[in-house]
Design an enzyme around this catalytic site. Structure first.
Site, PDB file in Angstrom:
ATOM      1  N   ASP A   1       0.832  -1.195   0.000  1.00 36.42           N
ATOM      2  CA  ASP A   1       0.000   0.000   0.000  1.00 36.42           C
ATOM      3  C   ASP A   1       0.874   1.255   0.000  1.00 36.42           C
ATOM      4  O   ASP A   1       1.693   1.445   0.897  1.00 36.42           O
ATOM      5  CB  ASP A   1      -0.888  -0.019   1.253  1.00 36.42           C
ATOM      6  N   GLN A   2       0.702   2.063  -1.022  1.00 37.53           N
ATOM      7  CA  GLN A   2       1.347   3.380  -1.084  1.00 37.53           C
ATOM      8  C   GLN A   2       2.868   3.268  -1.243  1.00 37.53           C
ATOM      9  O   GLN A   2       3.615   4.083  -0.713  1.00 37.53           O
ATOM     10  CB  GLN A   2       0.976   4.217   0.152  1.00 37.53           C
TER      11      GLN A   2
ATOM     12  N   CYS B   1      -6.844   4.400  -2.524  1.00 36.15           N
ATOM     13  CA  CYS B   1      -6.888   2.981  -2.158  1.00 36.15           C
ATOM     14  C   CYS B   1      -8.058   2.210  -2.767  1.00 36.15           C
ATOM     15  O   CYS B   1      -7.883   1.287  -3.563  1.00 36.15           O
ATOM     16  CB  CYS B   1      -6.928   2.834  -0.641  1.00 36.15           C
TER      17      CYS B   1
ATOM     18  N   HIS C   1     -10.044  -3.113   1.028  1.00 37.04           N
ATOM     19  CA  HIS C   1     -10.881  -1.914   1.119  1.00 37.04           C
ATOM     20  C   HIS C   1     -12.131  -2.022   0.261  1.00 37.04           C
ATOM     21  O   HIS C   1     -12.458  -1.135  -0.529  1.00 37.04           O
ATOM     22  CB  HIS C   1     -10.084  -0.661   0.743  1.00 37.04           C
TER      23      HIS C   1
ATOM     24  N   ASP D   1      -1.102  -0.526  -4.710  1.00 38.00           N
ATOM     25  CA  ASP D   1      -2.337   0.116  -5.152  1.00 38.00           C
ATOM     26  C   ASP D   1      -2.120   1.527  -5.701  1.00 38.00           C
ATOM     27  O   ASP D   1      -2.906   2.010  -6.500  1.00 38.00           O
ATOM     28  CB  ASP D   1      -3.386   0.123  -4.038  1.00 38.00           C
ATOM     29  N   HIS D   2      -1.085   2.219  -5.258  1.00 37.64           N
ATOM     30  CA  HIS D   2      -0.741   3.555  -5.755  1.00 37.64           C
ATOM     31  C   HIS D   2       0.597   3.925  -5.145  1.00 37.64           C
ATOM     32  O   HIS D   2       1.194   3.135  -4.396  1.00 37.64           O
ATOM     33  CB  HIS D   2      -1.810   4.598  -5.402  1.00 37.64           C
TER      34      HIS D   2
END
Length: 506
Positions: free
Chosen positions: A14-15, A54, A104, A291-292
């Site tokens: 994540d991130q 997300c 999520h 995810d990003h």
């Protein structure tokens, strides 16, 4: 162990901005297990998310549909149960589909095709984080603020460490259970971590892998008055303009972020070691992605939510020794391509028959047989006041929103995205081609209206559901303790024999 259909292990983070990984040239960060995976896999050097937030990004990852098609516009938009995901398709192909960790999903359906979900989610499943494009000046309390940067540093324990330790333990156990089980279906297991997402806090073990004096400050900070319109809104949304951030706090945040990447890497190592220990490594394709990204102070920006490289790029490695030779892929691809890729791995005929998806299989890239070079992006969440769309093709990235000046960047000559070419006469024809394509691809008036109407509906529903008795949608993992460890329902010797791996007797 050998089988026709490969097992698939998806490790999602994540991130994580790929620019901070050694596999992409940032040697300061210590991530030997990710580097090992990359050395024997296909590394995508220009992989993107399709919506830099997300929940919408993960819905694209699961469904192969862009947000304007699926309706998953933001972090509180429902992911409808009637949208097929790759978990649905793989189950039809005979796979056991398992999720451990974050995805999520918003709404009552918390499985979306997964046969087993091993943990709850770290984020809420309700509509409480619904943006309000009708009142962009308001800052709800749930928006990001700068406390993640100002409070960055060492910790002994955090909410996120609790979550990720459970995620990895459950995923490891699922792999052990697979080899001990009489169920010999191939599996697709997702282990989805919440690190290195802010808050930027990490334990001494990983903090001490780095020194203050080696932590680089952001390479380019754009004065607030010179930022593009969307970035200015993001500064308001994240309350950046009201925060006094010191150089030491920036170093602390970056040091903790690098430590969190090393923490992620240690968990990647645990999962890869478990594949080896269980004899599954040769029959398991490993997909590593995120995810990003994360701006981490570059351009004076933090977190994500924009189409700049730090925010929009994601890591993507597909490792399958014996199936795909190690190589680097320069073409631009994205998470919308994951669904057709996984289906193609399981059954090429089923992949060829897919409809209603916006992505394309990455297997031609993996085989060195060419493949597409295009990313379509849609941002429809907080910090926007209208759709913010992106097209990446070849050297160029084009960003368009009805209320903002266009942005055009030549990433081959300007990887830092410092020169907006939208007003450059030498690029007028390129700009006009992108504008024409955007007009043909999107009806922005209709998309804007659909987003606003969705937000209004959800705010009504959320206000109602949070009044009186609360019936949460959050996933509740069920464990049948009567079938764990030693129980009188199974002969003791049989139970011990079944639980031991490798087997010592039939």
């Amino acid at each position: 162990m050998s089988q026709t259909k490969p097992n698939i292990l998806v490790i999602m983070v994540d991130q994580l901005a790929p620019a901070f990984l050694p596999v992409h040239g940032f040697d300061l960060v210590k991530a030997p297990n990710i580097s090992k995976l990359a050395a024997r896999g296909v590394v995508f050097d220009s992989a993107y998310c399709n919506s830099p937030l997300c929940s919408p990004s993960r819905a694209v990852f699961m469904s192969g549909q862009l947000p304007s098609r699926s309706g998953v516009y933001d972090n509180a938009a429902e992911f409808r149960a009637d949208i097929p995901t790759w978990a649905h398709y793989l189950r039809r192909e005979g796979y056991q589909t398992i999720l451990s960790g974050k995805m999520h999903f918003c709404g009552p359906d918390q499985l979306h095709g997964f046969e087993d979900r091993l943990t709850t989610d770290i984020y809420p499943a309700d509509y409480g984080w619904t943006p309000d494009w009708d009142h962009p000046e308001d800052r709800p309390s749930w928006y990001h603020n700068m406390s993640s940067v100002m409070d960055a540093g060492l910790c002994v324990r955090t909410n996120q460490l609790d979550f990720d330790d459970e995620v990895v333990f459950a995923a490891e156990r699922a792999l052990y259970d697979h080899v001990r089980s009489p169920d010999k279906r191939p599996f697709c297991l997702v282990a989805s971590l919440t690190h290195p997402h802010d808050p930027y806090a990490i334990t001494e073990e990983f903090w001490n892998l780095y020194r203050d004096d080696e932590i680089p400050l952001p390479s380019h900070v754009v004065p607030a008055g010179e930022l593009d319109a969307h970035s200015k809104r993001l500064r308001h949304v994240c309350d950046m303009d009201n925060a006094e951030i010191t150089e030491q706090q920036i170093r602390n945040a970056r040091r903790a972020y690098f430590g969190a990447i090393s923490y992620v890497d240690s968990n990647v190592g645990k999962l890869l070691k478990t594949l080896e220990a269980t004899g599954l490594a040769d029959d398991t394709i490993v997909v590593f992605t995120g995810d990003h990204g994360e701006m981490l102070g570059e351009r004076g920006m933090w977190y994500k939510m924009s189409w700049f490289e730090g925010s929009a790029r994601v890591p993507l490695i597909i490792s399958a020794p014996g199936r795909y030779q190690p190589r680097r892929v320069a073409a631009s691809v994205s998470l919308v391509d994951i669904l057709p890729t996984l289906i193609d791995m399981a059954n090429p005929q089923a992949a060829a028959a897919l409809s209603g998806v916006d992505g394309r299989s990455l297997l031609p890239h993996c085989r060195g047989e060419g493949g597409h070079d295009e990313v379509i992006g849609e941002y429809l969440a907080e910090g926007a006041i209208a759709p913010v769309m992106m097209i990446r093709r070849g050297a160029f990235k084009f960003v368009h929103s009805p209320d903002d000046p266009d942005q055009l960047y030549d990433l081959s000559n300007d990887p830092e995205e410092l020169a907006n070419l939208a007003d450059d006469p030498a690029h007028a024809e390129v700009l006009e081609d992108f504008r024409r394509e955007a007009a043909e691809r999107w009806n922005l008036v209709d998309i804007d209206a659909a987003v606003r109407e969705s937000q209004r509906r959800r705010r009504v529903v959320d206000a109602a559901l949070t009044s009186g008795k609360l019936n949460p949608w959050d996933f509740q993992p069920f464990k049948d303790a009567s079938k764990q460890y030693m129980r009188n329902s199974i002969d003791l010797d049989d139970l011990e024999a079944m639980a031991r791996y490798p087997r010592v007797r039939p």
